[in-house]
Design a protein around this motif. Structure first.
Motif, PDB file in Angstrom:
ATOM      1  N   LEU A  28     -63.557   6.068 -22.077  1.00 22.48           N
ATOM      2  CA  LEU A  28     -64.517   5.703 -23.154  1.00 22.48           C
ATOM      3  C   LEU A  28     -65.677   5.097 -22.434  1.00 22.48           C
ATOM      4  O   LEU A  28     -67.047   5.587 -22.848  1.00 22.48           O
ATOM      5  CB  LEU A  28     -64.096   4.368 -23.864  1.00 22.48           C
ATOM      6  CG  LEU A  28     -65.047   3.801 -25.123  1.00 22.48           C
ATOM      7  CD1 LEU A  28     -65.407   5.124 -25.966  1.00 22.48           C
ATOM      8  CD2 LEU A  28     -64.543   2.756 -25.746  1.00 22.48           C
ATOM      9  N   LEU A  31     -67.337   8.592 -20.877  1.00 19.79           N
ATOM     10  CA  LEU A  31     -67.701   9.326 -22.041  1.00 19.79           C
ATOM     11  C   LEU A  31     -69.016   8.815 -22.730  1.00 19.79           C
ATOM     12  O   LEU A  31     -70.024   9.402 -23.226  1.00 19.79           O
ATOM     13  CB  LEU A  31     -66.950   9.634 -23.119  1.00 19.79           C
ATOM     14  CG  LEU A  31     -65.654  10.676 -22.820  1.00 19.79           C
ATOM     15  CD1 LEU A  31     -64.718  10.752 -23.698  1.00 19.79           C
ATOM     16  CD2 LEU A  31     -66.167  11.991 -22.176  1.00 19.79           C
ATOM     17  N   SER A  32     -69.054   7.597 -22.866  1.00 18.28           N
ATOM     18  CA  SER A  32     -70.217   6.843 -23.463  1.00 18.28           C
ATOM     19  C   SER A  32     -71.328   6.602 -22.836  1.00 18.28           C
ATOM     20  O   SER A  32     -72.289   6.568 -23.174  1.00 18.28           O
ATOM     21  CB  SER A  32     -69.766   5.370 -24.167  1.00 18.28           C
ATOM     22  OG  SER A  32     -69.467   4.443 -23.266  1.00 18.28           O
ATOM     23  N   ARG A  34     -72.667   9.018 -21.013  1.00 16.14           N
ATOM     24  CA  ARG A  34     -73.687  10.195 -21.013  1.00 16.14           C
ATOM     25  C   ARG A  34     -74.694  10.066 -21.940  1.00 16.14           C
ATOM     26  O   ARG A  34     -75.708  10.959 -21.825  1.00 16.14           O
ATOM     27  CB  ARG A  34     -72.683  11.448 -21.095  1.00 16.14           C
ATOM     28  CG  ARG A  34     -71.496  11.487 -20.052  1.00 16.14           C
ATOM     29  CD  ARG A  34     -70.790  12.862 -20.289  1.00 16.14           C
ATOM     30  NE  ARG A  34     -69.890  13.053 -19.167  1.00 16.14           N
ATOM     31  CZ  ARG A  34     -68.999  13.724 -19.475  1.00 16.14           C
ATOM     32  NH1 ARG A  34     -68.683  14.574 -20.432  1.00 16.14           N
ATOM     33  NH2 ARG A  34     -68.060  13.940 -18.428  1.00 16.14           N
ATOM     34  N   ALA A  38     -72.942   6.197 -28.113  1.00 12.18           N
ATOM     35  CA  ALA A  38     -71.570   6.903 -28.418  1.00 12.18           C
ATOM     36  C   ALA A  38     -71.509   7.407 -29.913  1.00 12.18           C
ATOM     37  O   ALA A  38     -71.839   6.663 -30.625  1.00 12.18           O
ATOM     38  CB  ALA A  38     -70.436   6.147 -28.276  1.00 12.18           C
ATOM     39  N   PRO A  39     -71.317   8.632 -30.167  1.00 10.00           N
ATOM     40  CA  PRO A  39     -70.999   9.177 -31.364  1.00 10.00           C
ATOM     41  C   PRO A  39     -70.111   8.243 -32.100  1.00 10.00           C
ATOM     42  O   PRO A  39     -68.897   7.780 -31.676  1.00 10.00           O
ATOM     43  CB  PRO A  39     -70.585  10.736 -31.311  1.00 10.00           C
ATOM     44  CG  PRO A  39     -70.933  10.916 -29.804  1.00 10.00           C
ATOM     45  CD  PRO A  39     -71.092   9.531 -29.103  1.00 10.00           C
ATOM     46  N   GLY A  41     -67.739   9.246 -34.395  1.00 12.42           N
ATOM     47  CA  GLY A  41     -66.602  10.000 -34.024  1.00 12.42           C
ATOM     48  C   GLY A  41     -65.780   9.776 -33.096  1.00 12.42           C
ATOM     49  O   GLY A  41     -64.636   9.200 -33.063  1.00 12.42           O
ATOM     50  N   LEU A  42     -66.434   9.469 -32.073  1.00 16.53           N
ATOM     51  CA  LEU A  42     -65.745   9.083 -30.767  1.00 16.53           C
ATOM     52  C   LEU A  42     -65.323   7.507 -30.759  1.00 16.53           C
ATOM     53  O   LEU A  42     -64.195   7.499 -30.196  1.00 16.53           O
ATOM     54  CB  LEU A  42     -66.854   9.447 -29.523  1.00 16.53           C
ATOM     55  CG  LEU A  42     -66.463   9.043 -28.109  1.00 16.53           C
ATOM     56  CD1 LEU A  42     -65.323   9.844 -27.546  1.00 16.53           C
ATOM     57  CD2 LEU A  42     -67.615   8.874 -27.089  1.00 16.53           C
ATOM     58  N   ARG A  43     -66.188   6.796 -31.154  1.00 20.13           N
ATOM     59  CA  ARG A  43     -65.675   5.352 -31.341  1.00 20.13           C
ATOM     60  C   ARG A  43     -64.799   5.067 -32.302  1.00 20.13           C
ATOM     61  O   ARG A  43     -63.526   4.538 -31.982  1.00 20.13           O
ATOM     62  CB  ARG A  43     -66.987   4.614 -31.873  1.00 20.13           C
ATOM     63  CG  ARG A  43     -68.069   4.230 -30.679  1.00 20.13           C
ATOM     64  CD  ARG A  43     -68.958   3.482 -31.109  1.00 20.13           C
ATOM     65  NE  ARG A  43     -69.902   4.218 -32.308  1.00 20.13           N
ATOM     66  CZ  ARG A  43     -70.772   3.652 -32.701  1.00 20.13           C
ATOM     67  NH1 ARG A  43     -71.293   2.630 -32.474  1.00 20.13           N
ATOM     68  NH2 ARG A  43     -71.471   4.247 -33.897  1.00 20.13           N
ATOM     69  N   GLY A  45     -62.262   7.434 -33.070  1.00 18.85           N
ATOM     70  CA  GLY A  45     -61.381   7.959 -32.193  1.00 18.85           C
ATOM     71  C   GLY A  45     -60.509   6.949 -31.295  1.00 18.85           C
ATOM     72  O   GLY A  45     -59.231   6.935 -31.131  1.00 18.85           O
ATOM     73  N   PHE A  46     -61.256   6.392 -30.320  1.00 14.13           N
ATOM     74  CA  PHE A  46     -60.774   5.643 -29.309  1.00 14.13           C
ATOM     75  C   PHE A  46     -60.254   4.433 -30.195  1.00 14.13           C
ATOM     76  O   PHE A  46     -59.300   3.726 -29.769  1.00 14.13           O
ATOM     77  CB  PHE A  46     -62.069   5.377 -28.349  1.00 14.13           C
ATOM     78  CG  PHE A  46     -61.900   6.321 -27.294  1.00 14.13           C
ATOM     79  CD1 PHE A  46     -61.125   6.136 -26.269  1.00 14.13           C
ATOM     80  CD2 PHE A  46     -62.795   7.241 -27.637  1.00 14.13           C
ATOM     81  CE1 PHE A  46     -61.187   6.964 -25.106  1.00 14.13           C
ATOM     82  CE2 PHE A  46     -63.017   8.134 -26.288  1.00 14.13           C
ATOM     83  CZ  PHE A  46     -62.324   8.102 -25.219  1.00 14.13           C
TER      84      PHE A  46
END
Length: 142
Positions: A28, A31-32, A34, A38-39, A41-43, A45-46
């Protein structure tokens, strides 16, 4: 012999859960890092994978203890200890997450956050409740 299985299950599933939680947090962070934010959806999902990890690993540990001949309370203790190991990794990685978030947002590096005693007590209570839930589910399945 059941006592040995009980301790082996705690060690094995505790280490697996702790490593998986650390890997999830590290992924996480990478990916965050970058982007500035963070989007959503990513948050989400994690968060879903974290909750699944926090429930599945103690439940599997309780099921392994129960199938090895241990009673309900041994399964409960195993699940609670495994959940506490996963929680400990999350608490220990909190300063790294705070530093990374400060670096991404451009703010100053904060002092290392330390959870207060009531927060740790609530975490322990949640581990006990999760142990009870997982041992009950494992007792129904096994």
């Amino acid at each position: 012999m059941t006592g040995v299985n009980f301790l082996v299950n705690i060690a094995l599933f505790g280490i697996v859960g702790a490593v998986m939680a650390a890997a999830l947090i590290g992924l996480l962070l990478v990916l965050s890092g970058r982007s500035k934010e963070a989007p959503a959806g990513l948050r989400v999902g994690f968060a879903a994978v974290s909750v699944l990890l926090l429930v599945a690993v103690p439940a599997l540990a309780a099921a392994a203890t129960l199938s090895g001949g241990g009673g309900f309370w041994a399964g409960f203790a195993t699940a609670a200890c495994v959940a506490a190991a996963v929680l400990a990794v999350n608490v220990l990685m909190l300063p790294m997450v705070a530093r990374r978030q400060a670096a991404v947002s451009g703010g100053g590096v904060p002092a290392a956050p330390r959870p207060s005693l009531p927060v740790l007590a609530v975490g322990l209570l949640l581990c006990l409740l999760l142990g009870l839930l997982c041992a009950g589910a494992a007792a129904l399945v096994v």
